[in-house]
Design an enzyme around this catalytic site. Structure first.
Site, PDB file in Angstrom:
ATOM      1  N   ARG A  13       1.816  50.182  39.380  1.00 24.41           N
ATOM      2  CA  ARG A  13       3.123  50.843  39.439  1.00 24.41           C
ATOM      3  C   ARG A  13       3.067  52.165  40.211  1.00 24.41           C
ATOM      4  O   ARG A  13       4.048  52.567  40.843  1.00 24.41           O
ATOM      5  CB  ARG A  13       3.618  51.081  38.005  1.00 24.41           C
ATOM      6  CG  ARG A  13       5.035  51.610  37.905  1.00 24.41           C
ATOM      7  CD  ARG A  13       5.392  51.886  36.456  1.00 24.41           C
ATOM      8  NE  ARG A  13       6.805  52.183  36.285  1.00 24.41           N
ATOM      9  CZ  ARG A  13       7.297  52.802  35.227  1.00 24.41           C
ATOM     10  NH1 ARG A  13       6.498  53.167  34.229  1.00 24.41           N
ATOM     11  NH2 ARG A  13       8.590  53.039  35.137  1.00 24.41           N
ATOM     12  N   ASN A  38      12.889  53.204  38.591  1.00 28.22           N
ATOM     13  CA  ASN A  38      11.858  52.178  38.524  1.00 28.22           C
ATOM     14  C   ASN A  38      11.863  51.763  37.057  1.00 28.22           C
ATOM     15  O   ASN A  38      11.636  52.590  36.182  1.00 28.22           O
ATOM     16  CB  ASN A  38      10.514  52.784  38.958  1.00 28.22           C
ATOM     17  CG  ASN A  38       9.376  51.817  38.880  1.00 28.22           C
ATOM     18  OD1 ASN A  38       8.868  51.561  37.792  1.00 28.22           O
ATOM     19  ND2 ASN A  38       8.941  51.305  40.016  1.00 28.22           N
ATOM     20  N   SER A  39      12.163  50.518  36.783  1.00 27.76           N
ATOM     21  CA  SER A  39      12.418  50.062  35.416  1.00 27.76           C
ATOM     22  C   SER A  39      11.209  50.208  34.499  1.00 27.76           C
ATOM     23  O   SER A  39      10.058  50.204  34.944  1.00 27.76           O
ATOM     24  CB  SER A  39      12.864  48.602  35.411  1.00 27.76           C
ATOM     25  OG  SER A  39      14.093  48.465  36.065  1.00 27.76           O
ATOM     26  N   GLN A  40      11.510  50.287  33.216  1.00 30.49           N
ATOM     27  CA  GLN A  40      10.496  50.382  32.163  1.00 30.49           C
ATOM     28  C   GLN A  40       9.595  49.148  32.215  1.00 30.49           C
ATOM     29  O   GLN A  40      10.093  48.017  32.227  1.00 30.49           O
ATOM     30  CB  GLN A  40      11.211  50.478  30.825  1.00 30.49           C
ATOM     31  CG  GLN A  40      10.326  50.554  29.633  1.00 30.49           C
ATOM     32  CD  GLN A  40      11.138  50.725  28.350  1.00 30.49           C
ATOM     33  OE1 GLN A  40      12.362  50.726  28.350  1.00 30.49           O
ATOM     34  NE2 GLN A  40      10.428  50.863  27.254  1.00 30.49           N
ATOM     35  N   PRO A  41       8.277  49.318  32.227  1.00 30.43           N
ATOM     36  CA  PRO A  41       7.379  48.163  32.325  1.00 30.43           C
ATOM     37  C   PRO A  41       7.615  47.094  31.260  1.00 30.43           C
ATOM     38  O   PRO A  41       7.601  45.900  31.582  1.00 30.43           O
ATOM     39  CB  PRO A  41       5.986  48.794  32.191  1.00 30.43           C
ATOM     40  CG  PRO A  41       6.170  50.159  32.772  1.00 30.43           C
ATOM     41  CD  PRO A  41       7.542  50.590  32.323  1.00 30.43           C
TER      42      PRO A  41
END
Length: 185
Positions: A13, A38-41
């Site tokens: 990431r 950037n979306s939450q993993p």
């Protein structure tokens, strides 16, 4: 290790975040500029497990942002597949495409969204569609781009939907509440 975990291990990431941003190991969305994240993993992993991408598939990644989900999808479909990322913010198209290129997965790309149009109908049909922004209702434009037995994962009005094409029919199931930036055509 399942395929999703392997993709997360292979695609760091950190390579998809602007310099000086929050710790990429944190399980939270991270600002990437222009009102986008950037979306939450954990959310991305949930979405990918619902999507079930497989090697050799053609995938559309709507709202590709920094390119991280496009790179994860490219890893999952492999060189026999094809991933098309699409992004509406011009600066993020450039940023995401540069980040994606660094992963050396030439079967994937990110391009600018056409104003007023969702997805990439000129490249349809797709086996899988991942949408990382939330419209107020399920967009028929994207449903129409699903191929036979296709699957789309999309957060609609805060609820994660799995849309499956089964023959001539479309089935929709609900999979929890999530927060995303708005989807714009």
């Amino acid at each position: 290790m399942d395929a999703i975990d392997a993709a997360f291990a292979a695609i760091d990431r950190r390579g998809f975040l602007p310099e000086g941003t929050a710790d990429p190991r944190v399980d939270a969305p991270i600002e990437i500029g222009h009102g986008q994240t950037n979306s939450q993993p954990r959310t991305v992993a949930d979405m990918l497990r619902l999507l079930q991408p497989h090697p050799g598939q053609r995938v559309l990644d709507v709202g590709s942002g920094s390119g991280w989900t496009t790179a994860l999808l490219a890893h999952l479909v492999g060189a026999s597949g094809e991933v098309f990322g699409v992004e509406i913010v011009p600066q993020l198209v450039t940023f995401g495409a540069r980040n994606l290129a660094a992963t050396d997965q030439p079967w994937s790309s990110i391009r600018a969204a056409a104003p007023g149009r969702l997805g990439l109908p000129q490249f349809a049909p797709f086996d899988r569609i991942l949408v990382s922004a939330s419209p107020p209702e399920l967009p028929q434009q994207l449903v129409d781009q699903l191929g036979p037995s296709g699957r789309m994962v999309i957060p609609v009005a805060g609820e994660m939907l799995l849309v499956r094409r089964v023959g001539a029919e479309v089935e929709v199931t609900r999979h929890g509440r999530y927060r995303f930036v708005p989807l714009h055509a």
